[in-house]
Design an enzyme around this catalytic site. Structure first.
Site, PDB file in Angstrom:
ATOM      1  N   LYS A  44       0.802  -1.231   0.000  1.00 36.21           N
ATOM      2  CA  LYS A  44       0.000   0.000   0.000  1.00 36.21           C
ATOM      3  C   LYS A  44       0.837   1.285   0.000  1.00 36.21           C
ATOM      4  O   LYS A  44       0.386   2.334   0.444  1.00 36.21           O
ATOM      5  CB  LYS A  44      -0.996   0.041   1.181  1.00 36.21           C
ATOM      6  CG  LYS A  44      -1.793  -1.214   1.433  1.00 36.21           C
ATOM      7  CD  LYS A  44      -2.306  -1.887   0.192  1.00 36.21           C
ATOM      8  CE  LYS A  44      -3.420  -1.188  -0.534  1.00 36.21           C
ATOM      9  NZ  LYS A  44      -3.817  -1.979  -1.745  1.00 36.21           N
ATOM     10  N   HIS A 100       7.090  -7.290  -2.305  1.00 40.38           N
ATOM     11  CA  HIS A 100       6.838  -6.740  -0.960  1.00 40.38           C
ATOM     12  C   HIS A 100       7.715  -7.451   0.066  1.00 40.38           C
ATOM     13  O   HIS A 100       7.551  -7.240   1.271  1.00 40.38           O
ATOM     14  CB  HIS A 100       5.384  -6.992  -0.532  1.00 40.38           C
ATOM     15  CG  HIS A 100       4.343  -6.263  -1.314  1.00 40.38           C
ATOM     16  ND1 HIS A 100       4.452  -4.951  -1.688  1.00 40.38           N
ATOM     17  CD2 HIS A 100       3.119  -6.668  -1.759  1.00 40.38           C
ATOM     18  CE1 HIS A 100       3.358  -4.585  -2.345  1.00 40.38           C
ATOM     19  NE2 HIS A 100       2.537  -5.611  -2.406  1.00 40.38           N
ATOM     20  N   SER A 148      -4.847   2.772   4.092  1.00 39.51           N
ATOM     21  CA  SER A 148      -5.037   2.116   2.791  1.00 39.51           C
ATOM     22  C   SER A 148      -5.193   0.597   2.983  1.00 39.51           C
ATOM     23  O   SER A 148      -6.053  -0.043   2.378  1.00 39.51           O
ATOM     24  CB  SER A 148      -3.841   2.440   1.891  1.00 39.51           C
ATOM     25  OG  SER A 148      -4.008   1.908   0.615  1.00 39.51           O
TER      26      SER A 148
HETATM   27  S1  PPS Z   1      -0.530  -3.002  -3.186  1.00 36.34           S
HETATM   28  O1  PPS Z   1      -1.794  -3.752  -2.928  1.00 36.34           O
HETATM   29  O2  PPS Z   1       0.401  -3.148  -2.061  1.00 36.34           O
HETATM   30  O3  PPS Z   1       0.090  -3.347  -4.452  1.00 36.34           O
HETATM   31  O4  PPS Z   1      -1.011  -1.471  -3.204  1.00 36.34           O
HETATM   32  P1  PPS Z   1      -0.140  -0.217  -3.670  1.00 36.34           P
HETATM   33  O5  PPS Z   1      -0.216  -0.079  -5.127  1.00 36.34           O
HETATM   34  O6  PPS Z   1       1.189  -0.254  -3.030  1.00 36.34           O
HETATM   35  O7  PPS Z   1      -0.919   0.979  -2.968  1.00 36.34           O
HETATM   36  C1  PPS Z   1      -2.239   1.311  -3.291  1.00 36.34           C
HETATM   37  C2  PPS Z   1      -2.397   2.764  -2.922  1.00 36.34           C
HETATM   38  O8  PPS Z   1      -1.736   3.583  -3.905  1.00 36.34           O
HETATM   39  C3  PPS Z   1      -2.669   4.489  -4.470  1.00 36.34           C
HETATM   40  N1  PPS Z   1      -2.334   4.761  -5.871  1.00 36.34           N
HETATM   41  C4  PPS Z   1      -2.117   6.003  -6.340  1.00 36.34           C
HETATM   42  N2  PPS Z   1      -2.109   7.203  -5.716  1.00 36.34           N
HETATM   43  C5  PPS Z   1      -1.906   8.293  -6.508  1.00 36.34           C
HETATM   44  N3  PPS Z   1      -1.725   8.244  -7.839  1.00 36.34           N
HETATM   45  C6  PPS Z   1      -1.712   7.061  -8.492  1.00 36.34           C
HETATM   46  N4  PPS Z   1      -1.539   7.020  -9.807  1.00 36.34           N
HETATM   47  C7  PPS Z   1      -1.917   5.866  -7.732  1.00 36.34           C
HETATM   48  N5  PPS Z   1      -1.986   4.537  -8.045  1.00 36.34           N
HETATM   49  C8  PPS Z   1      -2.247   3.870  -6.888  1.00 36.34           C
HETATM   50  C9  PPS Z   1      -4.002   3.750  -4.311  1.00 36.34           C
HETATM   51  O9  PPS Z   1      -5.103   4.619  -4.469  1.00 36.34           O
HETATM   52  C10 PPS Z   1      -3.855   3.199  -2.900  1.00 36.34           C
HETATM   53  O10 PPS Z   1      -3.913   4.227  -1.908  1.00 36.34           O
HETATM   54  P2  PPS Z   1      -5.243   4.656  -1.134  1.00 36.34           P
HETATM   55  O11 PPS Z   1      -4.779   5.571  -0.047  1.00 36.34           O
HETATM   56  O12 PPS Z   1      -5.868   3.416  -0.600  1.00 36.34           O
HETATM   57  O13 PPS Z   1      -6.095   5.364  -2.137  1.00 36.34           O
END
Ligand code: PPS
Length: 309
Positions: A44, A100, A148
């Protein structure tokens, strides 16, 4: 421990996405190549964002790959079920991988790959070793990561549903969740700091200056993109565009794995959402644990100023 999780060398992993055999393969048999690129994160923290950034950079800003191939095929998670088979299909170079995994159970061959030392320290490697595997480590404010994760635990079958933020913090702060503690993950990986093949930055950097971050990543990877190509990378990885791209937003997965009705994977994508979720007491408790865990850690992060002194 929940039935949903397995324990591998003291760290929990979701049974649905990995197995002891898969983890042992990655740890002991996976052969790292010197031009491999590893997108490493605590869950996340911006994993999927970075996959899209890196896959666009590797294609000089051409969005075709991002729009036709799911992120898990563009940059496979090394610790997932059947990775050994998937690896055989990785024909493109450089290979792009996601992980991860905490540092202490990352693949052993990683240690044996060339150029372990910083080129700044072992100068002759400048001539003898190019290219070398690279690690891009993305870190996010652990409070936002926790929030998240809380929502992810509701929509994804990989995690036990965290019923409340209290519930979430109880496990999160002590690492009783898949991939272990945020603190150990960050402290483990940041030991690579100073090596030429390691770059870290924060989710908050990406939010603050996406274009500048993309340029830095290009420089680190030795990729020369022109202004139009950089514009394409930046445009295609906006929250809105990734949310609409079903190769990036996980809507291709059956609802038995992720139920976007409960909470979309691309949820809010903002900095500081913890302020909408934590009570004063929860925040003070978090700060207390954070300070105790990070007191001897020299790197300062953007969120450190908001931790109660
Ligand atoms: S995972 O399941 O571990 O692979 O998730 P991960 O991709 O690490 O994290 C998901 C969060 O990243 C946000 N996210 C983004 N934020 C801003 N811009 C872009 N382009 C973007 N892409 C993914 C996603 O919304 C999750 O955060 P939260 O706070 O839940 O919205």
């Amino acid at each position: 421990m929940s039935d949903l999780y397995l324990n591998y060398k003291g760290t929990l992993f979701p049974n649905m996405s990995t197995s002891v055999e898969d983890l042992a393969f990655v740890e002991n048999e996976f052969q790292v190549l010197d031009d491999d690129i590893f997108n490493v994160t605590y869950p996340k923290s911006g994993t999927t964002w970075m996959i899209d950034i890196l896959s666009l950079i590797l294609k000089n800003g051409d969005p075709t790959w991002n729009k036709t191939v799911p992120n898990w095929d563009r940059a496979p998670w090394v610790e997932t079920l059947g990775f050994a088979q998937k690896l055989k299909l990785c024909k493109e170079h450089p290979r792009l991988f996601t992980s991860h995994l905490p540092r202490h159970i990352f693949m052993k061959t990683f240690e044996d790959s060339k150029a372990k030392e910083s080129r700044g320290v072992v100068l002759y490697t400048r001539l003898s070793y190019t290219p070398e595997y690279t690690v891009i480590y993305t870190i996010r404010d652990p409070k936002d990561t926790a929030v998240s994760l809380y929502y992810f635990s509701k929509m994804s079958a990989f995690y036990k549903d965290m019923e409340s933020i209290d519930d979430c913090l109880k496990d999160y702060l002590f690492g009783n969740i898949p991939y272990g503690s945020w603190f150990n993950h960050v402290k483990g990986w940041m030991k690579m700091m100073g090596k030429d093949n390691f770059m870290f930055h924060t989710y908050e950097d990406l939010q603050r200056d996406l274009r500048g971050s993309v340029i830095k990543i290009c420089t680190f990877l030795g990729k020369e993109l022109d202004d139009k190509e950089i514009d394409s990378v930046v445009g295609n990885v906006s929250f809105k565009n990734m949310k609409e791209n079903n190769m990036s937003n996980f809507t291709l997965l059956p609802t038995g794995y992720m139920d976007h009705e409960k909470s979309p994977f691309m949820r809010k994508g903002i900095v500081g959402d913890w302020k909408n979720h934590f009570t004063v007491t929860q925040n003070e408790y978090f700060d207390k644990i954070y300070k105790a865990e990070m007191q001897d850690f020299s790197v300062k992060f953007p969120w450190d100023t908001s931790i109660n002194q």
